[in-house]
Design a protein around this motif. Sequence first.
Motif, mmCIF file in Angstrom:
data_model
loop_
_atom_site.group_PDB
_atom_site.id
_atom_site.type_symbol
_atom_site.label_atom_id
_atom_site.label_comp_id
_atom_site.label_asym_id
_atom_site.label_seq_id
_atom_site.Cartn_x
_atom_site.Cartn_y
_atom_site.Cartn_z
ATOM 1 N N SER A 2 39.295 42.785 43.073
ATOM 2 C CA SER A 2 38.199 42.311 42.237
ATOM 3 C C SER A 2 38.428 42.745 40.789
ATOM 4 O O SER A 2 38.612 43.933 40.506
ATOM 5 C CB SER A 2 36.876 42.865 42.758
ATOM 6 O OG SER A 2 35.812 42.298 42.042
ATOM 7 N N LEU A 3 38.451 41.781 39.899
ATOM 8 C CA LEU A 3 38.703 42.053 38.485
ATOM 9 C C LEU A 3 37.495 42.688 37.825
ATOM 10 O O LEU A 3 36.362 42.315 38.095
ATOM 11 C CB LEU A 3 39.026 40.745 37.756
ATOM 12 C CG LEU A 3 40.254 39.972 38.232
ATOM 13 C CD1 LEU A 3 40.288 38.608 37.565
ATOM 14 C CD2 LEU A 3 41.526 40.736 37.945
ATOM 15 N N ASN A 4 37.738 43.633 36.905
ATOM 16 C CA ASN A 4 36.644 44.182 36.112
ATOM 17 C C ASN A 4 36.614 43.477 34.746
ATOM 18 O O ASN A 4 37.473 42.640 34.440
ATOM 19 C CB ASN A 4 36.764 45.707 35.966
ATOM 20 C CG ASN A 4 38.024 46.135 35.221
ATOM 21 O OD1 ASN A 4 38.475 45.487 34.283
ATOM 22 N ND2 ASN A 4 38.596 47.252 35.642
ATOM 23 N N LYS A 5 35.620 43.810 33.924
ATOM 24 C CA LYS A 5 35.417 43.149 32.635
ATOM 25 C C LYS A 5 36.662 43.245 31.745
ATOM 26 O O LYS A 5 37.086 42.243 31.164
ATOM 27 C CB LYS A 5 34.202 43.762 31.929
ATOM 28 C CG LYS A 5 33.928 43.175 30.562
ATOM 29 C CD LYS A 5 32.720 43.808 29.896
ATOM 30 C CE LYS A 5 32.521 43.223 28.503
ATOM 31 N NZ LYS A 5 31.307 43.733 27.858
ATOM 32 N N GLN A 6 37.258 44.417 31.649
ATOM 33 C CA GLN A 6 38.427 44.594 30.793
ATOM 34 C C GLN A 6 39.599 43.744 31.264
ATOM 35 O O GLN A 6 40.337 43.177 30.448
ATOM 36 C CB GLN A 6 38.844 46.080 30.739
ATOM 37 C CG GLN A 6 37.894 46.964 29.950
ATOM 38 C CD GLN A 6 36.570 47.235 30.673
ATOM 39 O OE1 GLN A 6 36.504 47.249 31.905
ATOM 40 N NE2 GLN A 6 35.500 47.420 29.904
ATOM 41 N N GLU A 7 39.771 43.645 32.585
ATOM 42 C CA GLU A 7 40.861 42.831 33.123
ATOM 43 C C GLU A 7 40.641 41.349 32.839
ATOM 44 O O GLU A 7 41.590 40.623 32.528
ATOM 45 C CB GLU A 7 41.001 43.076 34.625
ATOM 46 C CG GLU A 7 41.528 44.464 34.956
ATOM 47 C CD GLU A 7 41.407 44.825 36.424
ATOM 48 O OE1 GLU A 7 42.264 45.583 36.903
ATOM 49 O OE2 GLU A 7 40.445 44.363 37.088
ATOM 50 N N ILE A 8 39.387 40.897 32.922
ATOM 51 C CA ILE A 8 39.095 39.490 32.628
ATOM 52 C C ILE A 8 39.338 39.202 31.147
ATOM 53 O O ILE A 8 39.959 38.193 30.799
ATOM 54 C CB ILE A 8 37.654 39.123 33.053
ATOM 55 C CG1 ILE A 8 37.531 39.200 34.583
ATOM 56 C CG2 ILE A 8 37.279 37.725 32.565
ATOM 57 C CD1 ILE A 8 36.117 39.055 35.113
ATOM 58 N N LYS A 10 41.389 40.757 29.214
ATOM 59 C CA LYS A 10 42.857 40.802 29.052
ATOM 60 C C LYS A 10 43.476 39.465 29.452
ATOM 61 O O LYS A 10 44.354 38.937 28.763
ATOM 62 C CB LYS A 10 43.439 41.942 29.883
ATOM 63 C CG LYS A 10 44.931 42.129 29.708
ATOM 64 C CD LYS A 10 45.437 43.316 30.513
ATOM 65 C CE LYS A 10 46.939 43.441 30.374
ATOM 66 N NZ LYS A 10 47.477 44.506 31.237
ATOM 67 N N ILE A 11 43.001 38.888 30.560
ATOM 68 C CA ILE A 11 43.498 37.576 31.007
ATOM 69 C C ILE A 11 43.184 36.513 29.954
ATOM 70 O O ILE A 11 44.032 35.677 29.625
ATOM 71 C CB ILE A 11 42.892 37.202 32.378
ATOM 72 C CG1 ILE A 11 43.490 38.081 33.472
ATOM 73 C CG2 ILE A 11 43.116 35.719 32.684
ATOM 74 C CD1 ILE A 11 42.782 37.980 34.812
ATOM 75 N N GLN A 14 45.667 37.066 27.108
ATOM 76 C CA GLN A 14 47.040 36.717 27.507
ATOM 77 C C GLN A 14 47.248 35.208 27.543
ATOM 78 O O GLN A 14 48.329 34.723 27.223
ATOM 79 C CB GLN A 14 47.364 37.292 28.895
ATOM 80 C CG GLN A 14 47.633 38.765 28.915
ATOM 81 C CD GLN A 14 47.818 39.283 30.342
ATOM 82 O OE1 GLN A 14 47.389 38.655 31.321
ATOM 83 N NE2 GLN A 14 48.456 40.438 30.460
ATOM 84 N N TYR A 46 44.635 32.981 38.451
ATOM 85 C CA TYR A 46 43.492 33.501 37.697
ATOM 86 C C TYR A 46 42.202 32.795 38.122
ATOM 87 O O TYR A 46 41.160 33.419 38.256
ATOM 88 C CB TYR A 46 43.693 33.325 36.186
ATOM 89 C CG TYR A 46 44.802 34.174 35.608
ATOM 90 C CD1 TYR A 46 45.115 35.429 36.131
ATOM 91 C CD2 TYR A 46 45.544 33.724 34.535
ATOM 92 C CE1 TYR A 46 46.128 36.201 35.594
ATOM 93 C CE2 TYR A 46 46.564 34.495 33.984
ATOM 94 C CZ TYR A 46 46.854 35.734 34.523
ATOM 95 O OH TYR A 46 47.859 36.487 33.985
ATOM 96 N N GLN A 49 41.118 34.324 41.399
ATOM 97 C CA GLN A 49 40.606 35.695 41.253
ATOM 98 C C GLN A 49 39.249 35.736 40.554
ATOM 99 O O GLN A 49 38.347 36.467 40.976
ATOM 100 C CB GLN A 49 41.595 36.538 40.449
ATOM 101 C CG GLN A 49 42.893 36.839 41.166
ATOM 102 C CD GLN A 49 43.866 37.542 40.245
ATOM 103 O OE1 GLN A 49 43.547 38.569 39.670
ATOM 104 N NE2 GLN A 49 45.050 36.972 40.103
#
Length: 194
Positions: A2-8, A10-11, A14, A46, A49
């Motif tokens: 499960s993605l967190n806010k920072q990972e989203i 970052k996506i 990117q 993406y 996810q």
Amino acid sequence: MSLNKQEIIKIFRQTEALLEGHFLLTSGRHSNQYFQCAKVLQYTNYNTQICEKIANHFKNNEIDTVIAPALGGIIVGQEVARQLNKKFIFAEREQTALTLRRGFSLKENEKVLVCEDVVTTGGSVFEVIEIVKSFNSNVVGVGFIVDRSNGKVSFGYPQFSTLKVNAVSFLPYECELCKKGIPLVKPGSRKINK
């Protein structure tokens, strides 16, 4: 996973989906940021996810159908429906109003989840909710990827976003970016007058 806010975020960076500049939003407002979800959702991993977060949030609700407004919400709604193993339909613009076409319809008391990519004022989602209600169907909730209002927009039903941001937006006559002479860009799919 499960993605967190920072990972989203970052996506979004990117994939060059988080744009900086001077943008005309679908709502008619102006902003210094634009979330071009299509740039993220072109990558199926993406899409899977991010939409998994929405599907997981609503998986214990009784849902018959997922509906989304065209164009931005279609990929989100279809993926959420796929993960929930539910029917998917979409509303599209005819003249100025969203409507069901292509033989799509809803049944009385059908339980419907509304999905969208980005919400600023929620105009398209409110239109879809009215479509659902016009069929005497029931809105179960609203799921979307980016909440540009940081939780200020309330649809009156359970709602969930994968990312809440407090994005700055201006009414056109109050726009600081216009006053600075920064060129205005309309990157979205909906044709609106500047």
